[in-house]
Design a protein around this motif. Structure first.
Motif, PDB file in Angstrom:
ATOM      1  N   ILE A  61       0.862  -1.180   0.000  1.00  0.00           N
ATOM      2  CA  ILE A  61       0.000   0.000   0.000  1.00  0.00           C
ATOM      3  C   ILE A  61       0.901   1.233   0.000  1.00  0.00           C
ATOM      4  O   ILE A  61       1.847   1.322   0.795  1.00  0.00           O
ATOM      5  N   HIS A  63       1.325   5.024   0.853  1.00  0.00           N
ATOM      6  CA  HIS A  63       0.711   5.985   1.768  1.00  0.00           C
ATOM      7  C   HIS A  63       1.048   7.408   1.337  1.00  0.00           C
ATOM      8  O   HIS A  63       2.215   7.717   1.071  1.00  0.00           O
ATOM      9  N   THR A 100      -8.186   1.885   2.075  1.00  0.00           N
ATOM     10  CA  THR A 100      -7.225   1.811   0.968  1.00  0.00           C
ATOM     11  C   THR A 100      -7.997   1.625  -0.324  1.00  0.00           C
ATOM     12  O   THR A 100      -8.884   0.779  -0.397  1.00  0.00           O
ATOM     13  N   ARG A 123      -3.424   4.786   0.287  1.00  0.00           N
ATOM     14  CA  ARG A 123      -4.106   5.171   1.530  1.00  0.00           C
ATOM     15  C   ARG A 123      -3.553   6.495   2.026  1.00  0.00           C
ATOM     16  O   ARG A 123      -2.359   6.775   1.890  1.00  0.00           O
ATOM     17  N   SER A 183      -6.345  -1.436   7.251  1.00  0.00           N
ATOM     18  CA  SER A 183      -7.355  -0.700   6.497  1.00  0.00           C
ATOM     19  C   SER A 183      -8.251  -1.649   5.703  1.00  0.00           C
ATOM     20  O   SER A 183      -7.866  -2.766   5.370  1.00  0.00           O
ATOM     21  N   VAL A 185      -9.613  -2.635   2.223  1.00  0.00           N
ATOM     22  CA  VAL A 185      -9.101  -2.456   0.859  1.00  0.00           C
ATOM     23  C   VAL A 185     -10.280  -2.562  -0.107  1.00  0.00           C
ATOM     24  O   VAL A 185     -10.993  -3.571  -0.113  1.00  0.00           O
TER      25      VAL A 185
END
Ligand code: AMP
Ligand code: MG
Length: 343
Positions: A61, A63, A100, A123, A183, A185
């Protein structure tokens, strides 16, 4: 040598410098602790995979700490009109926060970050220190959870230090994670939005904003025993597992379970513990823990990995865990418990 530093302007500056130089830094977020690398530096990303022992087919992911960064890593023009509308609504409503979004990637995002997929997971975390770190670095930090692949996720700096220790250049200590679960997704790239992993943003809240979304279950079944053709590797069946053997129970089967020496019980609420205690009078040699005395999903989620880490002691061989009500954050709690089962 690995250092653990409390959050300060100086420690964040130091962490950002390490990221610029290709280092890897563990940092707090509201979901769990992340193991961050500059999202544009393939060598640093490779180190993240190596340190976690994470398979290369499991994408990271990315960020961000400002909405404007999204367009620099994602080509939103490739989304259809409905998806663009959903993205705008979701970002406005849930970011920063534990959601996300899977969107089409730009070429500048290395294939290593996305495991070769044409899409990227993005995210915008809510945690203040995480945002300051990302903003002080390149503005895009790729970060999986800061644990060895397949093991319990870290919700404290101490968990990271124990699990990864000297392999990490720096650990920023921001205290316990407030959400305590990864999170949610959500895939926006393949027709109707689909939840690929339940997490800190409940499905019900997403549906209240954009209408029905496809559940993760269909893909889960398809992915059952193989990594081949996996839509999203978060769907792997074994994940988030302690060393002890974990058994996930519904309430009825938990009440029938007498336990054995070396067993631990992880109850969802205090009432369930009391009911179990009244049926099984003498729990000598058995450890009891409760996710939330009052049965609050928010508190139970925040305590899940915390208590599983605490119960994952050498003298505990089996953990009997009670599933949460299958609603709101309970879906994410149960997803983690089911994937932690029977290792
Ligand atoms: P973690 O970093 O451990 O929280 O896991 C991130 C998860 O996000 C991965 O295991 C995947 O399930 C999912 N993910 C990341 N990137 C993508 C992508 N491009 N497409 C689909 N799923 C993704
Ligand atoms: Mg993880």
């Amino acid at each position: 040598m690995m250092a653990v530093l409390p959050i300060s302007d100086e420690s964040i500056r130091q962490a950002a410098q390490l990221l610029f130089r290709g280092g890897i830094v563990a940092f707090p977020t509201e979901t769990v602790y992340g193991l961050g690398a500059d999202a544009f530096n393939p060598a640093a990303l490779a180190r993240v995979f190596a340190v976690k022992n994470r398979p290369r087919f499991d994408p990271l992911i990315v960020h961000i700490a400002a909405l404007e960064m999204l367009e620099t890593i994602a080509d939103l023009s490739l989304l259809d009109t409905a998806a663009q509308k959903n993205l705008a609504a979701l970002a406005a409503h849930f970011w920063p926060g534990p959601l996300t979004l899977i969107v089409p990637k730009r070429d500048r995002v290395p294939d290593l970050a996305t495991s070769g997929l044409p899409t990227v997971a993005v995210r915008f975390p809510a945690h203040d220190a995480a945002r300051r770190l990302i903003a002080a670095a390149t503005g895009a930090v790729a970060a999986p959870s800061a644990n060895p692949f397949g093991y319990l996720s870290p919700t404290r700096a101490e968990h990271v230090a124990e699990m990864l220790g000297a392999q990490v250049d720096l650990i920023l200590d921001g205290g316990p994670s407030s959400v305590g679960l990864e999170s949610t997704v959500l895939d926006l790239c393949h027709g109707n939005p689909r939840i690929l992993r339940p997490g800190g943003t409940p499905k019900e809240a997403i549906e209240a904003l954009i209408g029905p979304v496809l559940p993760d279950t269909a893909a889960d079944t398809a992915a059952a025993d193989t990594n081949a053709g996996l839509v999203s590797p978060g769907l792997l069946q074994s994940h988030y597992a302690p060393h002890a053997c974990l058994v996930a129970h519904n309430t009825e089967s938990l009440y029938r379970e007498p336990g054995e020496t070396g067993a631990a019980f992880l109850f969802f609420d205090g009432a369930s513990r009391d009911a179990w205690l009244s049926a099984h009078a003498n729990p000598a040699g058995i450890t009891l823990a409760v996710l939330s005395e009052t049965g609050t999903l928010l508190e139970a989620a925040a305590q899940l990995f915390e208590l599983l880490h605490a119960l994952d002691r050498p003298d505990i061989t089996r953990i009997h865990a009670q599933l949460a009500p299958e609603e709101g954050l309970g879906a994410a709690i149960n997803d983690r418990l089911r994937k932690a089962e029977g290792k």
